[in-house]
Design a protein around this motif. Sequence first.
Motif, short mmCIF file in Angstrom:
data_model
loop_
_atom_site.label_atom_id
_atom_site.label_comp_id
_atom_site.label_asym_id
_atom_site.label_seq_id
_atom_site.Cartn_x
_atom_site.Cartn_y
_atom_site.Cartn_z
N LYS A 18 74.61 5.26 -25.30
CA LYS A 18 73.87 5.73 -24.70
C LYS A 18 73.28 7.30 -23.94
N LEU A 19 74.57 7.75 -24.78
CA LEU A 19 74.50 9.17 -24.73
C LEU A 19 72.92 10.28 -24.82
N LYS A 20 72.23 10.92 -24.41
CA LYS A 20 71.23 11.42 -24.90
C LYS A 20 71.23 11.96 -26.24
N ARG A 21 70.81 11.82 -27.12
CA ARG A 21 70.30 13.06 -28.16
C ARG A 21 69.29 14.29 -27.59
N PHE A 22 69.78 15.45 -27.97
CA PHE A 22 68.96 16.18 -27.62
C PHE A 22 67.97 16.89 -28.94
N THR A 23 67.18 16.10 -29.03
CA THR A 23 66.40 16.35 -29.89
C THR A 23 65.64 17.38 -30.67
N TYR A 24 65.40 18.38 -31.32
CA TYR A 24 64.66 19.53 -31.69
C TYR A 24 65.10 20.48 -31.22
N GLY A 25 65.82 20.49 -31.27
CA GLY A 25 67.21 21.54 -30.57
C GLY A 25 67.10 23.00 -31.28
N HIS A 26 66.62 22.95 -32.19
CA HIS A 26 66.12 23.81 -33.63
C HIS A 26 64.90 24.87 -32.63
N GLN A 27 63.82 24.28 -32.03
CA GLN A 27 62.49 25.07 -31.71
C GLN A 27 62.93 25.72 -30.59
N PHE A 28 64.32 26.36 -30.28
CA PHE A 28 63.97 27.07 -29.08
C PHE A 28 64.97 28.25 -29.68
N GLU A 29 65.75 27.88 -30.53
CA GLU A 29 66.40 28.75 -30.95
C GLU A 29 65.89 30.05 -30.80
N PRO A 30 66.98 31.04 -29.57
CA PRO A 30 66.72 32.26 -29.53
C PRO A 30 65.53 33.48 -30.51
N ALA A 31 65.95 33.24 -31.60
CA ALA A 31 65.63 34.26 -32.39
C ALA A 31 64.64 33.37 -33.10
N LYS A 32 63.63 32.34 -32.49
CA LYS A 32 62.40 31.84 -32.43
C LYS A 32 61.09 32.70 -31.45
N PHE A 33 62.04 32.59 -30.58
CA PHE A 33 60.75 32.81 -29.35
C PHE A 33 61.71 32.87 -28.19
N SER A 34 61.49 32.83 -26.96
CA SER A 34 62.37 33.43 -25.94
C SER A 34 60.95 32.26 -25.16
N LEU A 35 62.26 31.61 -24.32
CA LEU A 35 61.80 30.20 -23.30
C LEU A 35 61.56 30.76 -22.16
N VAL A 36 61.05 31.23 -21.62
CA VAL A 36 60.28 32.49 -20.72
C VAL A 36 58.82 32.22 -20.91
N GLU A 37 58.85 32.68 -22.40
CA GLU A 37 57.97 33.01 -22.80
C GLU A 37 56.97 32.01 -23.18
N ILE A 38 57.51 31.16 -23.61
CA ILE A 38 56.78 29.32 -23.94
C ILE A 38 56.50 28.70 -22.92
N PHE A 91 56.44 20.96 -28.77
CA PHE A 91 56.13 19.61 -27.15
C PHE A 91 57.32 18.61 -26.73
N LEU A 92 57.39 18.02 -27.78
CA LEU A 92 57.99 17.32 -27.75
C LEU A 92 59.46 17.12 -27.58
N SER A 93 59.84 18.46 -27.47
CA SER A 93 61.37 18.83 -26.68
C SER A 93 61.12 19.34 -25.70
N LEU A 94 60.18 20.14 -25.30
CA LEU A 94 59.69 20.71 -23.98
C LEU A 94 59.78 19.29 -22.94
N ARG A 95 58.81 17.99 -23.85
CA ARG A 95 58.77 16.49 -22.90
C ARG A 95 60.62 16.41 -22.62
N ALA A 96 60.90 16.30 -23.55
CA ALA A 96 62.35 15.62 -23.81
C ALA A 96 63.37 16.24 -22.77
N TYR A 97 63.64 17.55 -22.62
CA TYR A 97 63.79 18.36 -21.67
C TYR A 97 63.71 18.06 -20.45
N HIS A 98 62.58 17.60 -20.08
CA HIS A 98 62.08 17.56 -19.00
C HIS A 98 61.16 18.73 -18.20
#
Length: 97
Positions: free
Chosen positions: A5-25, A72-79
């Motif tokens: 029942k644990l939620k798996r955090f999918t697509y986490g590598h999409q949010f690596e700070p080396a790729k882009f800023s979360l604030v910017e996205i 996009f799916l990552s952003l949605r998965a993280y609500h």
Amino acid sequence: MDSNKLKRFTYGHQFEPAKFSLVEILELCKECQPSRDTLEANIAQRYFSQHSKRASSRLASENISKLAMNCFLSLRAYHLLEDLEQPRQYKITLLVE
């Protein structure tokens, strides 16, 4: 808690700070709202346009589109985003506002 029942955090590598800023996205999400197509196109162009340079142009385009979709799916998965009733439309959640 049951490990099934644990939620798996999918697509986490999409949010690596080396790729882009979360604030910017998140700002980009606000600018493109409510069109998912516009958001994915902007994510693809801004963050992934140099990806898959060695692949054929068709394959590179498909890979870039998949990366943008996964973002996009990552952003949605993280609500941070939620779908609207209309197809391919979204809104920023209260968590982001």
